[in-house]
Scaffold this active site. Structure first.
Site, short mmCIF file in Angstrom:
data_model
loop_
_atom_site.label_atom_id
_atom_site.label_comp_id
_atom_site.label_asym_id
_atom_site.label_seq_id
_atom_site.Cartn_x
_atom_site.Cartn_y
_atom_site.Cartn_z
N ARG A 22 0.82 -1.22 0.00
CA ARG A 22 0.00 0.00 0.00
C ARG A 22 0.85 1.26 0.00
O ARG A 22 0.58 2.21 -0.74
CB ARG A 22 -0.91 0.00 1.23
CG ARG A 22 -1.82 1.23 1.34
CD ARG A 22 -2.77 1.11 2.51
NE ARG A 22 -2.06 1.09 3.79
CZ ARG A 22 -1.69 2.17 4.46
NH1 ARG A 22 -1.96 3.37 3.98
NH2 ARG A 22 -1.06 2.06 5.62
N CYS A 160 -7.31 -1.27 11.10
CA CYS A 160 -6.11 -1.87 11.70
C CYS A 160 -6.49 -2.54 13.02
O CYS A 160 -6.41 -3.75 13.14
CB CYS A 160 -5.04 -0.81 11.89
SG CYS A 160 -4.43 -0.14 10.32
#
Length: 283
Positions: A22, A160
């Site tokens: 990412r 997350c």
């Protein structure tokens, strides 16, 4: 504080280099860490080897609990952490689900408050857990999860810290929080604060005493551009005593949290810290 410093040192000593798809950056990575926060005795897990801007972490948690989906909403309550992910992430800018400037999509609080059901209705996970705990119910599934793989393409970032599991033993409330990925120099400081605050806050509004909070992390990493500051600056500093957290006792219900509560209702007492360290942030 010790467990945090030990994890950062472990990453430096034992970590393997991984290139993150990412961000396009390399990071030193280890798998699995388990922290315990002594919320029962009000030992607030705030990093002391650098100055921590903890109010932004609390503001972000408030936004999640309210179901915010726009970076402007977070900015309005004192949190700027979503500006970049909402507006500077090229993959999200190109995503047809993005509604415009500052839109975050169906992430975190949206999943917690408005999880989409197949029949077109929505499930408010936060309220379900709150009402159960308020009524002294623990069905062994008092879980709030933001992790919805079916809607990953409808948000700017996968969660997350993705799941919070509350448990009641007598009049004491416990919390297990699970995190798939953690940026240890930056993100972990926010996440530890949020786990501790979430337990203490939910204990207060459901009429229980807080017990321990358990924080499970899987992919723990330090980005290459953070490594020198962590190794040569932060890890050279001596940790200081942990502070305490005081929450405004007038906060009595989830409705209070949804409406009038601000970061000024959370006071950290006795916070001693070293100078701030400006770590690079990866979008």
């Amino acid at each position: 504080m010790k467990q945090y410093l030990q994890l950062c040192q472990r990453i430096i000593d034992e970590g393997e280099w991984v290139t993150n798809e990412r961000t396009g950056k390399r990071c030193l990575t280890v798998i699995n860490a388990d922290f315990t926060y002594d919320v029962e005795h009000n030992q607030f897990p705030l990093v002391t080897t650098r100055k921590s801007f903890y109010k932004a972490a609390i503001a972000e948690l408030l936004g999640y609990l309210r179901g915010y989906d726009n970076a402007a909403q977070f900015r309005a309550i004192g949190c700027n952490t979503w500006n970049a992910n909402a507006n500077d992430n090229q993959a999200w800018l190109n995503n047809p689900h993005r509604k415009g400037i500052d839109d975050m999509g169906r992430v975190y609080g949206v999943q917690g408050r408005r999880w989409a059901k197949p029949d077109g209705s929505s499930l408010d996970q936060v309220r379900k857990v709150y009402q159960d705990l308020k009524n002294n119910i623990d069905d062994r599934g008092e879980i709030i999860t933001f992790y919805n793989p079916g809607e990953f393409d409808m948000g700017c970032l996968r969660p997350c810290m993705h799941t919070h599991h509350f448990s009641l033993l007598g009049d004491k409330l416990y919390l297990n929080s699970m995190q798939r990925s953690v940026d240890c120099p930056l993100g972990l400081n926010f996440n530890a604060v949020q786990v501790a605050v979430l337990l203490q806050l939910f204990a207060q509004i459901t009429g229980h005493k807080p017990g321990q909070a358990y924080h499970k992390m899987v992919n723990c990493h330090i980005y290459e551009d953070q490594l020198e500051l962590m190794r040569d600056v932060q890890l050279k500093r001596e940790p200081l005593p942990l502070p305490q957290l005081r929450i405004n006792p007038d906060i009595k219900t989830l409705e209070d949290v949804e409406t009038w509560v601000t970061t000024d209702d959370f006071e950290v007492v006795g916070y001693q810290h070293h100078d701030a360290i400006k770590y690079p942030f990866s979008v």
